[in-house]
Design a protein around this motif. Structure first.
Motif, PDB file in Angstrom:
ATOM      1  N   LYS A 311       0.846  -1.193   0.000  1.00 58.77           N
ATOM      2  CA  LYS A 311       0.000   0.000   0.000  1.00 58.77           C
ATOM      3  C   LYS A 311       0.882   1.242   0.000  1.00 58.77           C
ATOM      4  CE  LYS A 311      -4.153  -1.844   2.222  1.00 58.77           C
ATOM      5  NZ  LYS A 311      -5.132  -1.673   3.335  1.00 58.77           N
ATOM      6  N   LYS A 315      -0.521   9.712  -0.161  1.00 58.16           N
ATOM      7  CA  LYS A 315      -1.919   9.842  -0.581  1.00 58.16           C
ATOM      8  C   LYS A 315      -2.042  10.306  -2.023  1.00 58.16           C
ATOM      9  CE  LYS A 315      -3.694  10.803   4.079  1.00 58.16           C
ATOM     10  NZ  LYS A 315      -4.429  11.760   4.943  1.00 58.16           N
ATOM     11  N   HIS A 317      -0.470   8.992  -4.520  1.00 60.88           N
ATOM     12  CA  HIS A 317      -0.235   7.876  -5.435  1.00 60.88           C
ATOM     13  C   HIS A 317      -1.546   7.478  -6.119  1.00 60.88           C
ATOM     14  CE1 HIS A 317       1.249   4.047  -6.983  1.00 60.88           C
ATOM     15  NE2 HIS A 317       2.469   4.416  -6.627  1.00 60.88           N
ATOM     16  N   LEU A 319      -2.600   4.634  -6.954  1.00 63.21           N
ATOM     17  CA  LEU A 319      -3.092   3.336  -6.513  1.00 63.21           C
ATOM     18  C   LEU A 319      -3.413   3.353  -5.025  1.00 63.21           C
ATOM     19  CD1 LEU A 319      -0.489   0.967  -8.246  1.00 63.21           C
ATOM     20  CD2 LEU A 319      -2.727   1.644  -9.113  1.00 63.21           C
ATOM     21  N   SER A 320      -4.377   2.523  -4.629  1.00 63.87           N
ATOM     22  CA  SER A 320      -4.618   2.308  -3.203  1.00 63.87           C
ATOM     23  C   SER A 320      -3.820   1.121  -2.695  1.00 63.87           C
ATOM     24  CB  SER A 320      -6.110   2.079  -2.936  1.00 63.87           C
ATOM     25  OG  SER A 320      -6.576   0.916  -3.615  1.00 63.87           O
ATOM     26  N   LYS A 321      -3.542   0.167  -3.599  1.00 64.14           N
ATOM     27  CA  LYS A 321      -2.693  -0.972  -3.221  1.00 64.14           C
ATOM     28  C   LYS A 321      -2.314  -1.762  -4.471  1.00 64.14           C
ATOM     29  CE  LYS A 321      -6.394  -4.320  -2.234  1.00 64.14           C
ATOM     30  NZ  LYS A 321      -6.965  -5.233  -1.214  1.00 64.14           N
ATOM     31  N   TYR A 339      -5.070  -1.641  -7.715  1.00 64.58           N
ATOM     32  CA  TYR A 339      -6.374  -1.126  -7.311  1.00 64.58           C
ATOM     33  C   TYR A 339      -6.337   0.403  -7.293  1.00 64.58           C
ATOM     34  CZ  TYR A 339      -7.400  -5.921  -5.967  1.00 64.58           C
ATOM     35  OH  TYR A 339      -7.617  -7.281  -5.991  1.00 64.58           O
ATOM     36  N   ASP A 340      -7.418   1.018  -7.804  1.00 63.04           N
ATOM     37  CA  ASP A 340      -7.463   2.473  -7.850  1.00 63.04           C
ATOM     38  C   ASP A 340      -7.706   3.056  -6.453  1.00 63.04           C
ATOM     39  OD1 ASP A 340     -10.206   2.269  -7.312  1.00 63.04           O
ATOM     40  OD2 ASP A 340     -10.798   2.585  -9.392  1.00 63.04           O
ATOM     41  N   ARG A 341      -7.792   4.361  -6.376  1.00 62.25           N
ATOM     42  CA  ARG A 341      -7.925   5.019  -5.067  1.00 62.25           C
ATOM     43  C   ARG A 341      -9.220   4.671  -4.357  1.00 62.25           C
ATOM     44  NH1 ARG A 341      -5.745  11.133  -6.541  1.00 62.25           N
ATOM     45  NH2 ARG A 341      -3.535  10.581  -6.765  1.00 62.25           N
ATOM     46  N   ASN A 342     -10.211   4.212  -5.105  1.00 62.36           N
ATOM     47  CA  ASN A 342     -11.483   3.813  -4.505  1.00 62.36           C
ATOM     48  C   ASN A 342     -11.496   2.344  -4.085  1.00 62.36           C
ATOM     49  OD1 ASN A 342     -12.707   6.388  -4.880  1.00 62.36           O
ATOM     50  ND2 ASN A 342     -13.056   5.881  -7.043  1.00 62.36           N
ATOM     51  N   GLY A 343     -10.348   1.677  -4.253  1.00 58.86           N
ATOM     52  CA  GLY A 343     -10.252   0.280  -3.864  1.00 58.86           C
ATOM     53  C   GLY A 343     -10.792  -0.694  -4.885  1.00 58.86           C
TER      54      GLY A 343
END
Length: 413
Positions: A311, A315, A317, A319-321, A339-343
Motif C-alpha cells: 500500500k 496519498k 499515489h 493506486l490504493s494498493k 487497485y485504484d484510489r477507490n479500492g
C-alpha cells in the motif's frame, strides 16, 4: 453417541479431502466450463476473467528453474547476516545473495518487508539486452492495435553482480547506484531516439534518479518522483512498474498475505510451436491471445507462490494498493493486481517467463528466468499494453557509458 460422533467426524474429514480438486494435469485447458474446479489454484481476478470468457489457460509441465550457482553460494555464505531495521524498515548488513532464506511467517510483522527485499535482490542478470523490445497498445473490445513502439532495452547491475567481471561491484560508483535501466525508441518516426534512463540507488532512502530525452523537444529533463507513476508514453504501464516494481521499498507498506500453490505462466520457450508456423526464423516471440489479444499465450504451471500486498504511503499515489504474486523459487513477480484510489481493481499484470535453458543459446546455464511476453491490462478502460521481448542476459555488448546522462544527450543529437 460417542461412536456415531467419531464416525461422522471421520466421514466429514474424508469428504473434505476428497472434495479438494487435484491440480489440473498437463495439456488441460481451463475455460468457462471447468474453471470452478480449479479455483483454489488461481487468483480471483483470473477466475473472473476466465468465467467471462475473456481468455483460457493451457497447463504445461512442471519444472524447477535452477538458480545461478554463484548466487546460491553467496546466499549460503551470508545467510542470517541481513536484518530489518525496526523503526524504518530498511535493510541492514546485506552483502550478497538472497537477504532472507526462511519461509515467511504471518506472525512475523516484517514478513512482507523481507519478501519485498528478496524481490529487490533476487537472482538476476548482471546485464540484459532486449532487442527488439516491442510494445503494442491494444483496444480489448475491438482487438485493434492502436500503436506499436519498438525499443532497445538494457539493464546494468552496478552492485551485487555474480557473473560478469568485475564482481561483486563495479568500481568508481560515487552515486552508489544499485542498478540502471535504459530504453531507446527506434520506431515510429515521431518517437525515434526518445530515451529513458533510471538509476536505482543502493540507499533506499534516496530518491531514484530518472531522466527522459524526448526527441520532439531535443533535450534531457529530469523526471520528478510523481511522474514515475504517470502512464509512460501513453501506455498502460508506469515507470514504477518496470522490473515488477521499480519504486523504493520505503514508499510502500508491505504485508505478507499467504503462501499458495498457484498456476503461473512459466514455460519452456523452445518447446512452443512458432506463432507464424515457420521454424526457420531467427527468433519466435510467441503470441498473445484471448480478448483483444491481451494475454500471453504460454503454458501455465503450478508453482509455490508468495502473495504480497503493498500500500502506497503517499496519498498522492494513483493506486490504493498492489498485490504481487511472487514465485517462491526465483523471487520474481509473475503477476500483479492494481487497485485504484477507490479500492476497485484497475489493472492486472501477467508475465510469461521461460526456463533459460530453453531460450536463446546465450542464456543457457545462466540460472535466470527470462521474461518473454508481458501484458498490462486495464480492466476499467478495456485496454492493454503488450510487450514482446528478445532478451539476452549477461551480454558483454552492454557498455557502462550508455547509462549516463551525457550519453542521452549525444545519442539524441
Amino acid at each position: 453417541m460417542k461412536f456415531v460422533y467419531i464416525v461422522t467426524l471421520l466421514l466429514y474429514l474424508s469428504f473434505d479431502v476428497i472434495a479438494s480438486e487435484p491440480p489440473p494435469a498437463a495439456a488441460t485447458i481451463i475455460d468457462t466450463l471447468n474453471v470452478t474446479r480449479f479455483e483454489e489454484y488461481l487468483s480471483q481476478p483470473v477466475i473472473d476473467l476466465i468465467k467471462e470468457g475473456t481468455f483460457t489457460i493451457t497447463i504445461g509441465e512442471h519444472f524447477d528453474i535452477p538458480i545461478n550457482t554463484v548466487f546460491l553460494e553467496k546466499t549460503k555464505e551470508f545467510n542470517g547476516l541481513a536484518s530489518i531495521e525496526t523503526s524504518s524498515g530498511q535493510l541492514l548488513n546485506y552483502r550478497e545473495g538472497l537477504p532472507f532464506t526462511n519461509e515467511p511467517d504471518k506472525n512475523d510483522p516484517f514478513a512482507g518487508l523481507k519478501i519485498a527485499w528478496n524481490m529487490r535482490y533476487a537472482n538476476a542478470a548482471d546485464t540484459s539486452l532486449v532487442d527488439p523490445f516491442i510494445w503494442q497498445y491494444r483496444n480489448m473490445a475491438t482487438s485493434k492495435i492502436e500503436r506499436t513502439i519498438s525499443f532497445i532495452g538494457m539493464t546494468l547491475r552496478y552492485k551485487h553482480r555474480t557473473n560478469l567481471a568485475p564482481t561483486p561491484n563495479l568500481p568508481n560508483n560515487p552515486s552508489n547506484i544499485f542498478n540502471a535501466i535504459y530504453l531507446l525508441a527506434e520506431e515510429p518516426f515521431d518517437l525515434k531516439n526518445t530515451q529513458l534512463l533510471v538509476h536505482r540507488l543502493e540507499d533506499d532512502t534516496a530518491r531514484e534518479r530518472t531522466w527522459l530525452y524526448l526527441s520532439v523537444q531535443r533535450r534531457v529533463r529530469s523526471l520528478p518522483a510523481g511522474q514515475t507513476t504517470d502512464a509512460f508514453l501513453g501506455s498502460d504501464i508506469m515507470i514504477e512498474d518496470f522490473l515488477g516494481y521499480n519504486g523504493r521499498i520505503k514508499d510502500m507498506s508491505w504485508r505478507f498475505l499467504a503462501t499458495r500453490d498457484l498456476l503461473t505462466p512459466v514455460y519452456k520457450h523452445k518447446q512452443m510451436k512458432p506463432a507464424n508456423g515457420k521454424s526457420n526464423i531467427d527468433y519466435d516471440f510467441g503470441r498473445f491471445h484471448g480478448k483483444g489479444n491481451c494475454f500471453p499465450d504460454v503454458p501455465w504451471q503450478l508453482r509455490k507462490t508468495y502473495i504480497l500486498e503493498a500500500k502506497p504511503n503517499s496519498k498522492d499515489h494513483p493506486l490504493s494498493k498492489r498485490i504481487f504474486y511472487i514465485d517462491a523459487q526465483t523471487h520474481i513477480p509473475l503477476a500483479g493486481q492494481y487497485y485504484d484510489r477507490n479500492g476497485k481493481i484497475w489493472r492486472i499484470a501477467i508475465s510469461g517467463f521461460t526456463h533459460p535453458d530453453f531460450h536463446l543459446a546465450q542464456n543457457k546455464g545462466s540460472g535466470v528466468a527470462i521474461p518473454t511476453l508481458i501484458s498490462m491490462i486495464d480492466l476499467q478502460a478495456q485496454h492493454c499494453t503488450t510487450l514482446k521481448m528478445k532478451t539476452m542476459i549477461n551480454s558483454k555488448k552492454i557498455k557502462r557509458k550508455v547509462f549516463s546522462v551525457q550519453s542521452l544527450r549525444s545519442k539524441g543529437k
